[in-house]
Enzyme design. Sequence first.
Site, PDB file in Angstrom:
ATOM      1  N   CYS A  53       0.849  -1.197   0.000  1.00  0.00           N
ATOM      2  CA  CYS A  53       0.000   0.000   0.000  1.00  0.00           C
ATOM      3  C   CYS A  53       0.886   1.250   0.000  1.00  0.00           C
ATOM      4  O   CYS A  53       1.812   1.358   0.805  1.00  0.00           O
ATOM      5  CB  CYS A  53      -0.900   0.000   1.233  1.00  0.00           C
ATOM      6  N   CYS A  88      -4.739   0.806   0.316  1.00  0.00           N
ATOM      7  CA  CYS A  88      -5.702  -0.079   0.992  1.00  0.00           C
ATOM      8  C   CYS A  88      -7.134   0.321   0.668  1.00  0.00           C
ATOM      9  O   CYS A  88      -7.480   1.501   0.701  1.00  0.00           O
ATOM     10  CB  CYS A  88      -5.548   0.029   2.510  1.00  0.00           C
TER      11      CYS A  88
END
Lengths: 256, 352, 278
Positions: free
Chosen positions: C240, C265
Amino acid sequence: MNGLLTVDNITKNYGSRVGCHPASFELWPGEVLAIVGESGSGKTTLLKCISGQMDPTSGSVRYTKRDGEQILFQNLSEAERRFLMRTDWGFVHQDARDGLRMGVSAGANVGERLMAVGDRHYGHIRKSAADWLRQVEIDVERIDDSPWSFSGGMRQRLQIARNLVTAPRIIFMDEPTGGLDVSVQARLLDLMRGLVRNLGLAAVIVTHDLAVARLLSTRMMVMQAGSVIETGLTDQILEDPQAPYTQLLVSSVLQV
Amino acid sequence: MYVAVKGGEKAIDAAHQLLAEARRGDPSIPEISTNQIEEQLSLGVDRVMNEGSLYDRGFASLAIKQARGDMIEAIFLLRAARTTLTRFGYALPLDTAQMQIRRRISAAFKDLPGGQILGPTFDYTHRLLEEVLVPEPAKEAPQPILADVPKVLGLLGSEGLIELEFASDQPVGDITQDPPSFPMSRDQRLQSLARGDEGFLLSLAYSSQRGFGRTHPFAGEIRLGEVEVCFIPEELGFEIVIGEMTVTECEMINQFKGSGNTPPQFTRGYGLTFGHCERKAMSMALVDRALRAGELGEERSAPIHDEEFVISHADNVQATGFVEHLKLPHYVDFQSELLLLRQLRQDKDRAE
Amino acid sequence: MSGPHYNFAYLNEQTKRMIRRAILKAVAIPGYQVPFAAREMPMPLGWGTGGVQVTAACLTAEDTLKVIDQGADDTTNAVSIRKFFVKTANVATTEQTEEATIIQTRHRFPETPLKENQILVYQVPIPEPLRFLEPRETETRKMHALEEYGVMHVKLYEDISRFGEIATAYAYPALVNDRYMFDPSPIPKFDNPKLDQSPALQLFGAGREKRIYAIPPYTKVKSLDFEDYPFTLPTWEKPCAICGSKTSYLDEILTDDQGGRMFVCSDTDYCRKNQVAK
């Protein structure tokens, strides 16, 4: 000893019209029975009633399982019927489109019955499908093709492979060569005769074509207007038909 | 640095404000009142009550106003309001034979007891736009005929020419209490059709007239008027009148050749709607009859014969919700598909 | 929502009882689709009305509610549903997964592991996993009753023979408690393993289709596959871009029109917690 299939006084009425008068017979392992008659004679109705495609009005069908136990088809639950119909029994429709899953590939059509009985190994399913395509003389290269791209004769052979993959003991066929060209018919008949013999299959074949009956069957039933009018060994009936209607059939068709 | 997108809440508030402005339109034009809608757009109100499954002219008018004239949105508003209402019980079946009739026609008989009354209908108007609509009725409108006008189909019944209908001893189904399951009983089916989309039923009915499932219909009787609604409150134990409602009833007569053990006779298709919804009542009657094909032993070959197809897709509140839900975010699913597609293309490149 | 007074959580008590009965039945027969008389809610059918009705039937004044859509608390539909319950039930809300007692979700299973006292409510568009293989409800009901699921493997077979792998990326069918085949709703297949043996109660509501089904706590959920083509999870090449997580489901964000993009995310609460921890 019991026959593989014992049919006892099966009848079928459509409202007030009679589709099939009481019919009884016994089918033995490895035996091929042809039900012969012109269209409207009740032969398809009888076939559907004994193969679980249609509920008869009265009468019973008994089947002897592999372990020798004889079961009454009419007493089976729907689950048991469906299981029987995709394992020990097979049904070949006149129109292959009724018997195939036209939306999926040839390989999936053959593999479906394996998956339905719990085979979860892709490699194995694929190999079986390829083997069966080969046995029904379809080029294995066509395994991922849609049945839409197949000719009528190929579709019929695919339908047969799809039925045979779970090694059934009886196969029911409704005019399997109907609607095919004569040369295609001959090849299909040849193939069917070989398969039935090699696999020791019992079969019930409905046909209006005495030539088909002669080539494939050991025994014959002749139907007219919903009734069975003559039964016997195929050779015997063709040589020496008793009922006037059978005599007419034999004389008109088998001149050659 | 990247910051994840925020502000859903603000965006929603702003959208609501813009919607309010758009609904009001040009503020120099007088605002429309719900009374005006109720009185002057009354057929729209009737449709919203019907498909909204709630007989309340005031709520329906408000819904039309709030929905900016979007009928399906208005129907949806009414259905949502209906959810919150407490259920006291079931009214007794309406007795449409006792209707205070304002309109009644039969296409099957030229003259019949009680006569034909055109009533308020567009039927024989010339569809010419008129800049000035007649503001006041020229003469006093004719009074409604009083009740006790015999049903046309009853006249045929005495000869045995039309199938008889008997009240079932089964309790009436209720599609708002029990989820529908197929095959449906006729009462559940009629309830589903009554709240079904007018356009959908109209098209299905039309398809049957054009050969996709012919039903050989005659408009036996169409009647419009007011009927009393009766109810037995538990604490009283006897029947009382709790109000009056306007309904349109259509009874179709359909040719039937007979099958199996049934002799040839006429059969029935039935349509009933809140308010004046003639097109809907007629369509409903045709669809009702077509869906009885199985019961009557007729071949089922056309889309209109397919109960599961017809009933599952007739509700416009369900249909619009699901079609329009495609506007909702599908980022996650789309991402999954992106990943998969890239993977498949990579595999293919590698294989080549 | 001005005007009439509404009951706690909008639905009247009769309706809630009806829904609770359906939920109890669903819990008793894991994975079985229980028909229920879904009501029209004040949001469109197909926009989470099934989930909303299940949540409304479960909600008490002591509950803490979290609502997510695509993993995020701030997406418009999540905001709208959360507002609805604040207005009609005046219930406490949270964005923190571990604080919530009821989590209503669309298309995701939270990254933070769930606990025993939590209920996860899924919004379901099409509850029937066999629907696109067999459009008729009458037939699919029979197929479930007889456990006739071979046709689903036919679809997987077709995927493998055409693409070399099972090409279903979301709403990936699974078998619950070795009996019923079910549709986990359009969550990515990435989430499927989290459903297996989860300590939380999982409830699925399909309003338009009028079905409720459930996975009780600690129940086996097995994603369909072949022995030689086992179920696999998607992977990302990078972590992420915000929190650095290598284990969470990532959304792709287009950053410019030159093909620039980044991965972050989809679970915003989880991402924020990771950042704080760093």
